[in-house]
Design a protein around this motif. Sequence first.
Motif, PDB file in Angstrom:
ATOM      1  N   LEU A  62       0.806  -1.221   0.000  1.00  0.00           N
ATOM      2  CA  LEU A  62       0.000   0.000   0.000  1.00  0.00           C
ATOM      3  C   LEU A  62       0.840   1.272   0.000  1.00  0.00           C
ATOM      4  O   LEU A  62       0.330   2.342  -0.311  1.00  0.00           O
ATOM      5  N   HIS A  63       2.095   1.176   0.400  1.00  0.00           N
ATOM      6  CA  HIS A  63       2.933   2.381   0.433  1.00  0.00           C
ATOM      7  C   HIS A  63       3.783   2.439  -0.832  1.00  0.00           C
ATOM      8  O   HIS A  63       4.376   1.427  -1.235  1.00  0.00           O
ATOM      9  N   PRO A  64       3.861   3.595  -1.485  1.00  0.00           N
ATOM     10  CA  PRO A  64       4.666   3.690  -2.715  1.00  0.00           C
ATOM     11  C   PRO A  64       6.118   3.250  -2.519  1.00  0.00           C
ATOM     12  O   PRO A  64       6.727   2.692  -3.436  1.00  0.00           O
ATOM     13  N   TYR A  65       6.675   3.479  -1.327  1.00  0.00           N
ATOM     14  CA  TYR A  65       8.062   3.044  -1.084  1.00  0.00           C
ATOM     15  C   TYR A  65       8.150   1.520  -1.086  1.00  0.00           C
ATOM     16  O   TYR A  65       9.074   0.946  -1.674  1.00  0.00           O
TER      17      TYR A  65
ATOM     18  N   GLU B 290       9.187  -0.114 -13.966  1.00  0.00           N
ATOM     19  CA  GLU B 290      10.186   0.864 -13.545  1.00  0.00           C
ATOM     20  C   GLU B 290       9.542   2.114 -12.957  1.00  0.00           C
ATOM     21  O   GLU B 290       9.485   3.161 -13.589  1.00  0.00           O
ATOM     22  N   THR B 291       8.974   1.991 -11.776  1.00  0.00           N
ATOM     23  CA  THR B 291       8.524   3.194 -11.083  1.00  0.00           C
ATOM     24  C   THR B 291       9.231   3.252  -9.736  1.00  0.00           C
ATOM     25  O   THR B 291       8.597   3.278  -8.698  1.00  0.00           O
TER      26      THR B 291
ATOM     27  N   ARG C  72      10.681  11.744  -3.401  1.00  0.00           N
ATOM     28  CA  ARG C  72      10.966  10.593  -4.267  1.00  0.00           C
ATOM     29  C   ARG C  72       9.694   9.894  -4.742  1.00  0.00           C
ATOM     30  O   ARG C  72       9.763   8.914  -5.470  1.00  0.00           O
ATOM     31  N   CYS C  73       8.539  10.373  -4.277  1.00  0.00           N
ATOM     32  CA  CYS C  73       7.306   9.621  -4.499  1.00  0.00           C
ATOM     33  C   CYS C  73       6.600  10.056  -5.790  1.00  0.00           C
ATOM     34  O   CYS C  73       6.336  11.245  -5.985  1.00  0.00           O
ATOM     35  N   PRO C  74       6.258   9.116  -6.677  1.00  0.00           N
ATOM     36  CA  PRO C  74       5.558   9.482  -7.907  1.00  0.00           C
ATOM     37  C   PRO C  74       4.112   9.921  -7.671  1.00  0.00           C
ATOM     38  O   PRO C  74       3.479  10.456  -8.575  1.00  0.00           O
TER      39      PRO C  74
END
Length: 366
Positions: A248-251, A270-271, A292-294
């Motif tokens: 659930l977390h983009p990291y 590649e994200t 750093r988060c898209p």
Amino acid sequence: MSDPVLKVENLTKHYPVHRGILRRQIGSVQAMTDVSFEVARGETLAVVGESGCGKSTMGRTVLRLIEPTSGRISLEGQNVTDMPRPELREMRRRMQIIFQDPYGSLNPRMTVRETLAEPLLLHGVTDRAGLDDRIDEVLSLSGLSSFHAERYPHEFSGGQRQRVGIARALATRPGLIVCDEPVSALDVSLQAQIVNLLQKLQRDFGLAYVFISHDLSVVRHIADRVAVMYLGRFVEQAPVETLFSRPLHPYTRSLIKRVPLPDPTRIRDETPARGDVPSALSPPSGCAFHPRCPMATDLCKEVRPESRAIGETFVACHHAEQQLEARVVAPVERKTLARRLAVLEKAGKIAQTPTNTKNHKAGNTR
Ligand code: SF4
């Protein structure tokens, strides 16, 4: 969770930074902030994250090898946070550590027998009469033989040295072992042997593990639950299969996407997180991951997200629900999807239909 072996509440470690002749404090390195978790008997909690994110500081602070700035640590129901040294020595028998570099953690001038005898006598696990028997027993449990006891660390291979490290941790009959990157210095076949050994010992003795690693393939194999650490904070905690199937977390998503793919026809999504981990001396405002988060928004830059429960997962992200909605695909992911479709079409695995092209252009992934 019934009677956890280890319970950690809001554990924080900040290192003051001083400058000038007067040594004035000009800031602090926020190595770890507000970390909370529990580990039950026979359970493995893996802690993952990039280098320098605070994983090892957390492991050492839990064992009080580093003194915490604040927070609370309970081992087998006893508060060890402020425990005086004499009592802490007794509790240390119940909590041990396995280091990444077994060679660096073993005294090169001591034989394995001397290395193992030291904690056994110090903690009163056995007297001198029973010493040899206990040493033989832990060597056997660790996959070594009695004759290895007379050897020095340089006489062992990397895998054998790590077995000596495991024997030393096991010697005092601990309830908790912090495994700090225990296999990252080994090649893949030795990694599998050591991981299997750790799992067998856990089954046999009901050990609780805090397993620190940056290798998600190993973590998926050994962990029951996973905590993802970023800049000294846990950003996501979940049962292992939940975390890998529904991060659930983009990291977390960016870490999982870096795991090597066994299928060469598959293209990596590649994200990844952009750029490097920021300095813990001056973490970014709001959500520390936002540079750093898209998916970052203005809210992310201003307000730090608190950890909250979504199903079985605890996650600290303002927009975690969006990860649940399969229709929501970030722009960068659309590009990846287009590349993946192109490869599949080229490989003849899907027909080159106008529908695919149309859907791609429209950004429709369903
Ligand atoms: Fe990204 Fe915002 Fe979630 Fe932080 S809070 S991880 S910046 S979407």
